[in-house]
Design a protein around this motif. Structure first.
Motif, PDB file in Angstrom:
ATOM      1  N   SER A  30       0.804  -1.214   0.000  1.00  0.00           N
ATOM      2  CA  SER A  30       0.000   0.000   0.000  1.00  0.00           C
ATOM      3  C   SER A  30       0.841   1.269   0.000  1.00  0.00           C
ATOM      4  O   SER A  30       0.327   2.349  -0.250  1.00  0.00           O
ATOM      5  CB  SER A  30      -0.954   0.002   1.196  1.00  0.00           C
ATOM      6  OG  SER A  30      -0.208  -0.004   2.401  1.00  0.00           O
ATOM      7  N   SER A  71      -6.651   0.544 -11.670  1.00  0.00           N
ATOM      8  CA  SER A  71      -7.306   0.528 -10.365  1.00  0.00           C
ATOM      9  C   SER A  71      -6.479  -0.353  -9.435  1.00  0.00           C
ATOM     10  O   SER A  71      -5.841  -1.297  -9.887  1.00  0.00           O
ATOM     11  CB  SER A  71      -8.739   0.003 -10.479  1.00  0.00           C
ATOM     12  OG  SER A  71      -8.754  -1.314 -10.981  1.00  0.00           O
ATOM     13  N   ARG A  72      -6.495  -0.025  -8.167  1.00  0.00           N
ATOM     14  CA  ARG A  72      -5.734  -0.826  -7.212  1.00  0.00           C
ATOM     15  C   ARG A  72      -6.585  -1.104  -5.987  1.00  0.00           C
ATOM     16  O   ARG A  72      -7.447  -0.293  -5.610  1.00  0.00           O
ATOM     17  CB  ARG A  72      -4.427  -0.143  -6.849  1.00  0.00           C
ATOM     18  CG  ARG A  72      -4.547   1.170  -6.115  1.00  0.00           C
ATOM     19  CD  ARG A  72      -3.173   1.821  -5.933  1.00  0.00           C
ATOM     20  NE  ARG A  72      -2.323   1.050  -5.047  1.00  0.00           N
ATOM     21  CZ  ARG A  72      -1.013   1.242  -4.924  1.00  0.00           C
ATOM     22  NH1 ARG A  72      -0.413   2.183  -5.644  1.00  0.00           N
ATOM     23  NH2 ARG A  72      -0.299   0.513  -4.092  1.00  0.00           N
ATOM     24  N   ASP A  73      -6.328  -2.245  -5.401  1.00  0.00           N
ATOM     25  CA  ASP A  73      -7.008  -2.646  -4.176  1.00  0.00           C
ATOM     26  C   ASP A  73      -5.917  -2.977  -3.166  1.00  0.00           C
ATOM     27  O   ASP A  73      -5.328  -4.055  -3.206  1.00  0.00           O
ATOM     28  CB  ASP A  73      -7.911  -3.858  -4.447  1.00  0.00           C
ATOM     29  CG  ASP A  73      -8.768  -4.220  -3.258  1.00  0.00           C
ATOM     30  OD1 ASP A  73      -8.356  -3.920  -2.107  1.00  0.00           O
ATOM     31  OD2 ASP A  73      -9.836  -4.810  -3.461  1.00  0.00           O
ATOM     32  N   ASN A  74      -5.638  -2.043  -2.283  1.00  0.00           N
ATOM     33  CA  ASN A  74      -4.546  -2.243  -1.330  1.00  0.00           C
ATOM     34  C   ASN A  74      -4.855  -3.335  -0.318  1.00  0.00           C
ATOM     35  O   ASN A  74      -3.942  -3.928   0.251  1.00  0.00           O
ATOM     36  CB  ASN A  74      -4.220  -0.932  -0.618  1.00  0.00           C
ATOM     37  CG  ASN A  74      -3.509   0.051  -1.530  1.00  0.00           C
ATOM     38  OD1 ASN A  74      -2.930  -0.323  -2.554  1.00  0.00           O
ATOM     39  ND2 ASN A  74      -3.554   1.326  -1.171  1.00  0.00           N
ATOM     40  N   LYS A  76      -6.253  -6.154  -1.116  1.00  0.00           N
ATOM     41  CA  LYS A  76      -5.992  -7.421  -1.801  1.00  0.00           C
ATOM     42  C   LYS A  76      -4.608  -7.474  -2.431  1.00  0.00           C
ATOM     43  O   LYS A  76      -4.228  -8.474  -3.016  1.00  0.00           O
ATOM     44  CB  LYS A  76      -7.048  -7.650  -2.881  1.00  0.00           C
ATOM     45  CG  LYS A  76      -8.455  -7.819  -2.344  1.00  0.00           C
ATOM     46  CD  LYS A  76      -9.454  -8.070  -3.471  1.00  0.00           C
ATOM     47  CE  LYS A  76     -10.862  -8.262  -2.928  1.00  0.00           C
ATOM     48  NZ  LYS A  76     -11.836  -8.508  -4.020  1.00  0.00           N
TER      49      LYS A  76
END
Length: 123
Positions: A30, A71-74, A76
């Motif tokens: 992250s 897009s990012r999913d910190n 996951k």
């Protein structure tokens, strides 16, 4: 230390869509800026898009602006690249990169790289 693994590449007709995904290992994902680059045969690695650590700041190459979305999913530890309206000139190996130490559009600024995933767009 960060390890990156890309997936989602393939063969698609012009005008179609693909979604690439990059899975990252490491507890501090992250905190890292993330990016996608691509490299076509016989050409240098080319910047596609970069995202700041929170995903709030994004920078796109002019060639993909309006067609690609990062897009990012910190939670996951993933960063995705949605590619729409694909063109034959988008054909390349796409690489995920992490931890920029300098100019975001310069490949040499990034510390960690995945192995790449092939995207082929037929006309």
């Amino acid at each position: 230390q960060v390890q990156l693994v890309e997936s989602g590449g393939g063969l698609v007709q012009a005008g179609g869509s693909l979604r690439l995904s990059c899975a990252a290992s490491g507890r501090t994902f992250s905190r890292y800026a993330m990016a996608w680059f691509r490299q076509a045969p016989g050409k240098e690695r080319e910047f596609v898009v970069a995202s700041g650590w929170s995903g709030g700041s994004t920078y796109y190459a002019d060639s993909v602006k309006g067609r690609f979305t990062i897009s990012r999913d910190n939670a996951k530890n993933t960063v995705d690249l949605q590619m729409n309206s694909l063109k034959p000139e988008d054909t390349a190996v796409y690489y995920c990169a992490a931890e920029s130490h300098g100019t975001y559009y310069y490949a040499g600024s990034w510390g960690y790289w995945g192995q790449g995933t092939q995207v082929t767009v037929s006309s």
